[in-house]
Design a protein around this motif. Structure first.
Motif, PDB file in Angstrom:
ATOM      1  N   GLY A 133       0.819  -1.209   0.000  1.00  0.00           N
ATOM      2  CA  GLY A 133       0.000   0.000   0.000  1.00  0.00           C
ATOM      3  C   GLY A 133       0.847   1.251   0.000  1.00  0.00           C
ATOM      4  O   GLY A 133       1.993   1.257  -0.458  1.00  0.00           O
ATOM      5  N   ASP A 134       0.292   2.305   0.540  1.00  0.00           N
ATOM      6  CA  ASP A 134       0.905   3.629   0.521  1.00  0.00           C
ATOM      7  C   ASP A 134       1.621   3.906   1.847  1.00  0.00           C
ATOM      8  O   ASP A 134       0.990   4.308   2.823  1.00  0.00           O
ATOM      9  CB  ASP A 134      -0.186   4.683   0.284  1.00  0.00           C
ATOM     10  N   PRO A 135       2.939   3.707   1.900  1.00  0.00           N
ATOM     11  CA  PRO A 135       3.657   3.920   3.159  1.00  0.00           C
ATOM     12  C   PRO A 135       3.771   5.392   3.556  1.00  0.00           C
ATOM     13  O   PRO A 135       4.165   5.703   4.672  1.00  0.00           O
ATOM     14  CB  PRO A 135       5.039   3.311   2.888  1.00  0.00           C
ATOM     15  N   GLU A 136       3.394   6.288   2.657  1.00  0.00           N
ATOM     16  CA  GLU A 136       3.475   7.726   2.935  1.00  0.00           C
ATOM     17  C   GLU A 136       2.145   8.307   3.408  1.00  0.00           C
ATOM     18  O   GLU A 136       2.033   9.517   3.565  1.00  0.00           O
ATOM     19  CB  GLU A 136       3.941   8.468   1.676  1.00  0.00           C
ATOM     20  N   LEU A 137       1.132   7.481   3.658  1.00  0.00           N
ATOM     21  CA  LEU A 137      -0.189   8.024   3.944  1.00  0.00           C
ATOM     22  C   LEU A 137      -0.263   8.808   5.252  1.00  0.00           C
ATOM     23  O   LEU A 137      -1.195   9.588   5.444  1.00  0.00           O
ATOM     24  CB  LEU A 137      -1.278   6.949   3.887  1.00  0.00           C
ATOM     25  N   LEU A 138       0.733   8.673   6.124  1.00  0.00           N
ATOM     26  CA  LEU A 138       0.751   9.451   7.369  1.00  0.00           C
ATOM     27  C   LEU A 138       1.886  10.468   7.409  1.00  0.00           C
ATOM     28  O   LEU A 138       2.079  11.137   8.431  1.00  0.00           O
ATOM     29  CB  LEU A 138       0.881   8.507   8.577  1.00  0.00           C
ATOM     30  N   ASP A 140       2.399  13.443   6.132  1.00  0.00           N
ATOM     31  CA  ASP A 140       2.038  14.832   6.421  1.00  0.00           C
ATOM     32  C   ASP A 140       1.564  15.015   7.861  1.00  0.00           C
ATOM     33  O   ASP A 140       1.430  16.137   8.338  1.00  0.00           O
ATOM     34  CB  ASP A 140       0.988  15.349   5.445  1.00  0.00           C
ATOM     35  N   LEU A 141       1.351  13.912   8.566  1.00  0.00           N
ATOM     36  CA  LEU A 141       0.944  13.962   9.968  1.00  0.00           C
ATOM     37  C   LEU A 141       2.129  13.697  10.895  1.00  0.00           C
ATOM     38  O   LEU A 141       1.959  13.547  12.107  1.00  0.00           O
ATOM     39  CB  LEU A 141      -0.158  12.921  10.230  1.00  0.00           C
ATOM     40  N   GLY A 142       3.343  13.630  10.328  1.00  0.00           N
ATOM     41  CA  GLY A 142       4.547  13.456  11.134  1.00  0.00           C
ATOM     42  C   GLY A 142       4.967  12.014  11.356  1.00  0.00           C
ATOM     43  O   GLY A 142       5.783  11.741  12.227  1.00  0.00           O
ATOM     44  N   PHE A 143       4.426  11.088  10.576  1.00  0.00           N
ATOM     45  CA  PHE A 143       4.773   9.680  10.732  1.00  0.00           C
ATOM     46  C   PHE A 143       5.112   9.135   9.352  1.00  0.00           C
ATOM     47  O   PHE A 143       4.226   8.775   8.581  1.00  0.00           O
ATOM     48  CB  PHE A 143       3.593   8.913  11.355  1.00  0.00           C
ATOM     49  N   GLY A 144       6.411   9.114   9.033  1.00  0.00           N
ATOM     50  CA  GLY A 144       6.864   8.773   7.691  1.00  0.00           C
ATOM     51  C   GLY A 144       6.878   7.290   7.390  1.00  0.00           C
ATOM     52  O   GLY A 144       6.604   6.435   8.236  1.00  0.00           O
ATOM     53  N   ALA A 145       7.224   6.993   6.153  1.00  0.00           N
ATOM     54  CA  ALA A 145       7.259   5.612   5.668  1.00  0.00           C
ATOM     55  C   ALA A 145       8.249   4.766   6.451  1.00  0.00           C
ATOM     56  O   ALA A 145       7.985   3.593   6.728  1.00  0.00           O
ATOM     57  CB  ALA A 145       7.612   5.595   4.178  1.00  0.00           C
ATOM     58  N   LYS A 146       9.390   5.329   6.808  1.00  0.00           N
ATOM     59  CA  LYS A 146      10.404   4.578   7.554  1.00  0.00           C
ATOM     60  C   LYS A 146       9.864   4.157   8.919  1.00  0.00           C
ATOM     61  O   LYS A 146      10.022   3.013   9.327  1.00  0.00           O
ATOM     62  CB  LYS A 146      11.661   5.437   7.713  1.00  0.00           C
ATOM     63  N   GLU A 147       9.200   5.068   9.604  1.00  0.00           N
ATOM     64  CA  GLU A 147       8.629   4.760  10.910  1.00  0.00           C
ATOM     65  C   GLU A 147       7.497   3.738  10.787  1.00  0.00           C
ATOM     66  O   GLU A 147       7.386   2.813  11.585  1.00  0.00           O
ATOM     67  CB  GLU A 147       8.100   6.026  11.605  1.00  0.00           C
ATOM     68  N   LEU A 148       6.675   3.895   9.765  1.00  0.00           N
ATOM     69  CA  LEU A 148       5.556   2.984   9.550  1.00  0.00           C
ATOM     70  C   LEU A 148       6.064   1.570   9.270  1.00  0.00           C
ATOM     71  O   LEU A 148       5.554   0.588   9.811  1.00  0.00           O
ATOM     72  CB  LEU A 148       4.683   3.486   8.399  1.00  0.00           C
ATOM     73  N   GLY A 149       7.077   1.467   8.444  1.00  0.00           N
ATOM     74  CA  GLY A 149       7.639   0.166   8.104  1.00  0.00           C
ATOM     75  C   GLY A 149       8.334  -0.525   9.259  1.00  0.00           C
ATOM     76  O   GLY A 149       8.483  -1.746   9.258  1.00  0.00           O
ATOM     77  N   ALA A 150       8.767   0.236  10.261  1.00  0.00           N
ATOM     78  CA  ALA A 150       9.492  -0.337  11.391  1.00  0.00           C
ATOM     79  C   ALA A 150       8.573  -0.800  12.526  1.00  0.00           C
ATOM     80  O   ALA A 150       9.042  -1.392  13.496  1.00  0.00           O
ATOM     81  CB  ALA A 150      10.488   0.687  11.934  1.00  0.00           C
ATOM     82  N   LEU A 151       7.284  -0.551  12.396  1.00  0.00           N
ATOM     83  CA  LEU A 151       6.362  -0.891  13.483  1.00  0.00           C
ATOM     84  C   LEU A 151       6.150  -2.392  13.603  1.00  0.00           C
ATOM     85  O   LEU A 151       6.090  -3.117  12.620  1.00  0.00           O
ATOM     86  CB  LEU A 151       5.005  -0.232  13.260  1.00  0.00           C
ATOM     87  N   ASP A 152       6.023  -2.825  14.834  1.00  0.00           N
ATOM     88  CA  ASP A 152       5.601  -4.189  15.125  1.00  0.00           C
ATOM     89  C   ASP A 152       4.926  -4.159  16.494  1.00  0.00           C
ATOM     90  O   ASP A 152       4.881  -3.130  17.152  1.00  0.00           O
ATOM     91  CB  ASP A 152       6.770  -5.176  15.101  1.00  0.00           C
ATOM     92  N   GLY A 153       4.364  -5.251  16.905  1.00  0.00           N
ATOM     93  CA  GLY A 153       3.682  -5.269  18.198  1.00  0.00           C
ATOM     94  C   GLY A 153       2.456  -4.382  18.185  1.00  0.00           C
ATOM     95  O   GLY A 153       1.627  -4.472  17.299  1.00  0.00           O
TER      96      GLY A 153
END
Length: 173
Positions: A133-138, A140-153
């Motif tokens: 999907g779109d890893p950049e969808l957040l 503009d809200l301060g949560f980039g693709a790198k942070e989104l991709g690193a999430l677990d738990g």
């Protein structure tokens, strides 16, 4: 077990509500739910997770097409709501055909596969492992693709922490 919530952005911050998914059958249903919760056509996030196995985000901004991110497409495709999102993202068309309708019953089983059969077998390919999907969808809200991709738990808590509204999500959990 699923957990789903909606976060609607308002001029005073974010408002959260528990989301009932019983009548959701397609991405358009997620978008309709989000638009109903929207304040002045502002951003609404539908957050869904299944027992730390995968999470998904559907973002709706006014009448724009929804943007979608799924953390693990292979895991999500094994669940009903996740499969809806994955199918939408990879362009699978679930038009209600059942297995019997796809069978070649005209007596030409020995010939070359027809075009419809090739399409049916292509649509049954497994979903790719990993995010989709779109890893950049957040972003503009301060949560980039790198942070989104690193999430677990407990990813949804991390997202609401970054948005500055963790207590709002916990109130609907």
């Amino acid at each position: 077990m699923y957990f789903a919530a909606m976060l609607a952005r308002t001029e005073d911050g974010w408002e959260a509500s528990d989301t009932e998914l019983d009548n959701v059958e397609a991405l358009s249903d997620f978008a309709d739910l989000a638009r109903e919760a929207s304040v002045d056509d502002d951003t609404v996030l539908v957050l869904i997770e299944q027992e730390d196995s995968w999470f998904g985000i559907v973002r709706v901004d006014g009448e724009d097409d929804p943007r979608v991110y799924v953390s693990d497409a292979a895991a999500a495709s094994r669940s009903s709501y996740g499969a809806m999102l994955v199918d939408e993202l990879i362009g699978r068309d679930d038009d209600g055909d059942d297995e019997l309708e796809r069978l070649d019953l005209d007596g030409t089983e020995d010939g070359e596969p027809e075009e419809d059969e090739a399409e049916a077998s292509a649509s049954s390919e497994p979903a790719p492992a990993g995010p989709l999907g779109d890893p950049e969808l957040l972003s503009d809200l301060g949560f980039g693709a790198k942070e989104l991709g690193a999430l677990d738990g407990d990813a949804l808590s991390s997202i609401t922490d970054a948005l500055g509204c963790p207590e709002i999500l916990e109130a609907v959990r």
